[in-house]
Write a protein that holds these residues in place. Structure first.
Motif, PDB file in Angstrom:
ATOM      1  N   SER A 118     -52.048  64.935  40.607  1.00  0.00           N
ATOM      2  CA  SER A 118     -52.588  64.270  39.413  1.00  0.00           C
ATOM      3  C   SER A 118     -52.455  62.747  39.483  1.00  0.00           C
ATOM      4  O   SER A 118     -53.458  62.028  39.361  1.00  0.00           O
ATOM      5  N   PRO A 119     -51.238  62.193  39.686  1.00  0.00           N
ATOM      6  CA  PRO A 119     -51.162  60.717  39.749  1.00  0.00           C
ATOM      7  C   PRO A 119     -51.886  60.147  40.959  1.00  0.00           C
ATOM      8  O   PRO A 119     -52.417  59.036  40.896  1.00  0.00           O
ATOM      9  N   MET A 120     -51.934  60.909  42.066  1.00  0.00           N
ATOM     10  CA  MET A 120     -52.631  60.415  43.251  1.00  0.00           C
ATOM     11  C   MET A 120     -54.136  60.326  42.996  1.00  0.00           C
ATOM     12  O   MET A 120     -54.779  59.340  43.366  1.00  0.00           O
ATOM     13  N   TYR A 121     -54.700  61.338  42.363  1.00  0.00           N
ATOM     14  CA  TYR A 121     -56.124  61.309  42.029  1.00  0.00           C
ATOM     15  C   TYR A 121     -56.429  60.118  41.121  1.00  0.00           C
ATOM     16  O   TYR A 121     -57.411  59.394  41.329  1.00  0.00           O
ATOM     17  N   ILE A 122     -55.595  59.914  40.106  1.00  0.00           N
ATOM     18  CA  ILE A 122     -55.822  58.800  39.179  1.00  0.00           C
ATOM     19  C   ILE A 122     -55.787  57.475  39.927  1.00  0.00           C
ATOM     20  O   ILE A 122     -56.630  56.594  39.710  1.00  0.00           O
ATOM     21  N   SER A 123     -54.825  57.312  40.824  1.00  0.00           N
ATOM     22  CA  SER A 123     -54.722  56.046  41.564  1.00  0.00           C
ATOM     23  C   SER A 123     -55.945  55.824  42.441  1.00  0.00           C
ATOM     24  O   SER A 123     -56.374  54.685  42.649  1.00  0.00           O
ATOM     25  N   GLU A 124     -56.541  56.910  42.963  1.00  0.00           N
ATOM     26  CA  GLU A 124     -57.727  56.777  43.806  1.00  0.00           C
ATOM     27  C   GLU A 124     -58.981  56.497  42.984  1.00  0.00           C
ATOM     28  O   GLU A 124     -59.952  55.956  43.507  1.00  0.00           O
ATOM     29  N   PHE A 125     -58.967  56.855  41.722  1.00  0.00           N
ATOM     30  CA  PHE A 125     -60.162  56.728  40.893  1.00  0.00           C
ATOM     31  C   PHE A 125     -60.169  55.470  40.025  1.00  0.00           C
ATOM     32  O   PHE A 125     -61.223  54.932  39.704  1.00  0.00           O
ATOM     33  N   ALA A 126     -58.982  55.013  39.622  1.00  0.00           N
ATOM     34  CA  ALA A 126     -58.903  53.898  38.669  1.00  0.00           C
ATOM     35  C   ALA A 126     -59.281  52.580  39.338  1.00  0.00           C
ATOM     36  O   ALA A 126     -58.991  52.359  40.515  1.00  0.00           O
ATOM     37  N   PRO A 127     -59.928  51.664  38.599  1.00  0.00           N
ATOM     38  CA  PRO A 127     -60.178  50.323  39.132  1.00  0.00           C
ATOM     39  C   PRO A 127     -58.864  49.583  39.334  1.00  0.00           C
ATOM     40  O   PRO A 127     -57.879  49.849  38.638  1.00  0.00           O
ATOM     41  N   ALA A 128     -58.827  48.666  40.299  1.00  0.00           N
ATOM     42  CA  ALA A 128     -57.581  48.013  40.685  1.00  0.00           C
ATOM     43  C   ALA A 128     -56.885  47.327  39.513  1.00  0.00           C
ATOM     44  O   ALA A 128     -55.653  47.370  39.393  1.00  0.00           O
ATOM     45  N   ASP A 129     -57.670  46.679  38.625  1.00  0.00           N
ATOM     46  CA  ASP A 129     -57.050  45.921  37.539  1.00  0.00           C
ATOM     47  C   ASP A 129     -56.544  46.799  36.397  1.00  0.00           C
ATOM     48  O   ASP A 129     -55.894  46.310  35.473  1.00  0.00           O
ATOM     49  N   LYS A 130     -56.824  48.108  36.451  1.00  0.00           N
ATOM     50  CA  LYS A 130     -56.360  49.022  35.398  1.00  0.00           C
ATOM     51  C   LYS A 130     -55.577  50.205  35.965  1.00  0.00           C
ATOM     52  O   LYS A 130     -55.214  51.116  35.229  1.00  0.00           O
ATOM     53  N   ARG A 131     -55.302  50.169  37.265  1.00  0.00           N
ATOM     54  CA  ARG A 131     -54.681  51.324  37.916  1.00  0.00           C
ATOM     55  C   ARG A 131     -53.275  51.608  37.370  1.00  0.00           C
ATOM     56  O   ARG A 131     -52.906  52.766  37.148  1.00  0.00           O
ATOM     57  N   GLY A 132     -52.488  50.566  37.148  1.00  0.00           N
ATOM     58  CA  GLY A 132     -51.132  50.776  36.632  1.00  0.00           C
ATOM     59  C   GLY A 132     -51.142  51.487  35.296  1.00  0.00           C
ATOM     60  O   GLY A 132     -50.384  52.442  35.071  1.00  0.00           O
ATOM     61  N   ARG A 133     -52.018  51.019  34.408  1.00  0.00           N
ATOM     62  CA  ARG A 133     -52.107  51.630  33.073  1.00  0.00           C
ATOM     63  C   ARG A 133     -52.546  53.076  33.172  1.00  0.00           C
ATOM     64  O   ARG A 133     -52.003  53.948  32.492  1.00  0.00           O
ATOM     65  N   MET A 134     -53.531  53.345  34.029  1.00  0.00           N
ATOM     66  CA  MET A 134     -54.084  54.692  34.082  1.00  0.00           C
ATOM     67  C   MET A 134     -53.141  55.688  34.761  1.00  0.00           C
ATOM     68  O   MET A 134     -53.074  56.845  34.363  1.00  0.00           O
ATOM     69  N   VAL A 135     -52.409  55.257  35.780  1.00  0.00           N
ATOM     70  CA  VAL A 135     -51.418  56.150  36.377  1.00  0.00           C
ATOM     71  C   VAL A 135     -50.277  56.400  35.385  1.00  0.00           C
ATOM     72  O   VAL A 135     -49.703  57.487  35.353  1.00  0.00           O
ATOM     73  N   ALA A 136     -49.984  55.399  34.550  1.00  0.00           N
ATOM     74  CA  ALA A 136     -48.946  55.574  33.533  1.00  0.00           C
ATOM     75  C   ALA A 136     -49.333  56.632  32.496  1.00  0.00           C
ATOM     76  O   ALA A 136     -48.463  57.183  31.816  1.00  0.00           O
ATOM     77  N   TYR A 137     -50.652  56.911  32.370  1.00  0.00           N
ATOM     78  CA  TYR A 137     -51.065  58.026  31.503  1.00  0.00           C
ATOM     79  C   TYR A 137     -50.342  59.313  31.908  1.00  0.00           C
ATOM     80  O   TYR A 137     -50.003  60.150  31.066  1.00  0.00           O
ATOM     81  N   TYR A 138     -50.161  59.472  33.209  1.00  0.00           N
ATOM     82  CA  TYR A 138     -49.536  60.696  33.720  1.00  0.00           C
ATOM     83  C   TYR A 138     -48.095  60.818  33.223  1.00  0.00           C
ATOM     84  O   TYR A 138     -47.680  61.877  32.759  1.00  0.00           O
ATOM     85  N   GLN A 139     -47.330  59.723  33.318  1.00  0.00           N
ATOM     86  CA  GLN A 139     -45.951  59.747  32.818  1.00  0.00           C
ATOM     87  C   GLN A 139     -45.924  59.950  31.309  1.00  0.00           C
ATOM     88  O   GLN A 139     -45.062  60.657  30.785  1.00  0.00           O
ATOM     89  N   LEU A 140     -46.871  59.338  30.609  1.00  0.00           N
ATOM     90  CA  LEU A 140     -46.963  59.530  29.158  1.00  0.00           C
ATOM     91  C   LEU A 140     -47.208  60.999  28.839  1.00  0.00           C
ATOM     92  O   LEU A 140     -46.614  61.556  27.909  1.00  0.00           O
TER      93      LEU A 140
END
Length: 451
Positions: A118-140
């Motif tokens: 799940s976090p790996m897929y998000i990191s591969e899909f998210a734009p670079a400037d929003k990747r941190g926020r979107m991977v943090a969705y997983y921890q949330l």
């Protein structure tokens, strides 16, 4: 086309794997006493029920490392979701202890797979400037899953005395069955989730990757990203990049150390053994359970800080700030136990500070960094190794925390966690590199080991 809305939907949908992860690992805390009574479990059988989920997680991590590069990210996520669904039904209708353990193990496999994919897929899909926020969705989502398990357990327990239903007459069955609801939702949302463009390029399906990128990026940005992905793939293929390659060696060390030290900060011990800690401090059992719900709520809400600031201030800033707060709170908690001053509100306040600092720093940031620092060609293998290290650390803390509490007492246990957190702080300041705003392809050369 609203590219941002589309990307947010995809990353949010996949992050629900974290919700099921959190729910599956926390639901056992409310069910275990009922299962123990119904099946007359001794301590060995009770330990086997709890650890069977962990064993399943380890199997799930290995499975993901094997199949994700072969069948794709999306199909792997779907398999994890099906595992959660089967586990919920299997536990709810288990007619014997053996079937219950088997169902728990199936759920553990889903947890292990989700923790990698799940976090790996998000990191591969998210734009670079929003990747941190979107991977943090997983921890949330993990923290929300834990909280959901606490509240659903309490609701089922409250309703169990007012119904003739077998599921409510045996509350533990309903506690497990609740997981079927988010599992079905997860599967439904995954229908509209596309395959990872980076995996598609890896298997020579550039046209499919391009079409998907056009749905989540403006055409010029999509074309540039596809070009960067193809160039990075060409570099890694030419260099025959493996886990021992200099460009991977340092990131692998960083990922393993961050994963292990995240757990050695004591977070799971405090979440799972919170009632015991508060009871040893002199609080009655009803208050101790209430405090655990408070801890779960604070953990969830504080993770939002990482979502807001991981891309604004950077990963290292959150690590530095959070670990400083963690170290101070752990030292002071230990001092309260050492001096027998645990009766007041100060212990609760310090634990809240600890949870807040963990939730916006090493909780989500560890997952962010692990899933963004490796080249696509070896990402699954490297993330699998780091995630396995994390699960081994989870097991070690679970095994030795009760022993530490008994043999050396809570004061020295808290101080031990503080020492590991200090090591993490020093490591994060000196070795970890800032990854804010960098594309995944730029990571290929960011960590090249000196020759």
């Amino acid at each position: 086309m609203n590219f941002s809305k589309r990307t947010n939907y995809i990353c949010f949908a996949v992050a629900l794997g974290g919700l099921l992860f959190g729910f599956d690992t926390a639901v056992i805390s409310g069910a275990i006493s009922f299962v123990k009574t119904q099946f007359s479990l001794d301590t060995v059988a009770e330990g086997w029920l709890v650890s069977s989920g962990l064993l399943g997680s380890i199997i799930g991590v290995f499975t993901t490392g094997i199949i994700s590069d072969r069948i794709g990210r999306k199909k792997t996520i779907i398999i994890a979701a099906v595992m959660f669904l089967l586990s919920g039904f299997g536990c709810g209708f288990a007619s014997s202890f053996t079937l219950l353990v088997a169902a728990r193990m199936i759920g553990g496999i889903g947890v292990g797979m989700a923790s990698v994919i799940s976090p790996m897929y998000i990191s591969e899909f998210a734009p670079a400037d929003k990747r941190g926020r979107m991977v943090a969705y997983y921890q949330l989502a993990i923290t929300f899953g834990i909280l959901l398990a606490y509240f659903s357990n309490a609701a089922i327990l409250s309703a169990s005395g007012n119904s003739g239903s077998e599921l409510l007459a045996e509350p533990w069955r309903g506690m497990f069955m609740v997981m079927c609801i988010p599992s079905i939702l997860f599967l439904f949302l995954l229908i509209k989730v596309p395959e990872s463009p980076r995996w598609l390029v890896e298997v020579n399906r550039q046209a499919d990757a391009q079409n998907i990128l056009y749905t989540v990026r403006p055409k010029p940005a999509a074309d540039k990203e596809l070009s960067d992905i193809e160039n990075a793939r060409a570099r890694t293929k030419t260099a025959s990049v493996s886990l021992l390659h200099p460009s991977v060696r340092i990131p692998l060390i960083i990922g393993i150390v961050l994963a292990v030290l995240q757990q050695f900060s004591g977070i799971n011990a405090i979440i799972y053994y919170g009632p015991n800690i508060f009871q040893s401090a002199g609080f009655d059992s009803s208050n101790a359970l209430m405090f655990q719900v408070i801890i779960g709520t604070v953990n969830f809400l504080s993770t939002i800080i990482a979502i807001a600031y991981a891309d604004k201030y950077g990963r290292k800033f959150l690590l530095k700030t959070g670990l400083t707060g963690i170290i101070i709170s752990l030292i002071l908690c230990g001092a309260l136990f050492y001096t027998n001053n645990t009766q007041g509100i100060l212990l609760l306040v310090l634990m809240m500070i600890y949870i807040i600092c963990f939730a916006f720093s090493i909780g989500p940031v560890t997952w962010i960094i692990i899933n963004e620092i490796f080249p696509t060609h070896v990402r699954v293998k490297a993330v699998t190794v780091c995630t396995m290290a994390l699960w081994i650390a989870v097991w070690l803390v679970g095994q030795f925390f009760p022993w530490l509490l008994e043999k050396v007492g809570p004061a020295f246990t808290f101080w031990a966690f503080a020492v590991f957190s200090l090591i993490n702080l020093i490591f994060s300041l000196t070795i970890v590199k800032e990854t804010k705003g960098k594309t995944l392809e730029e990571m290929d050369t960011a960590f090249v080991a000196p020759h």
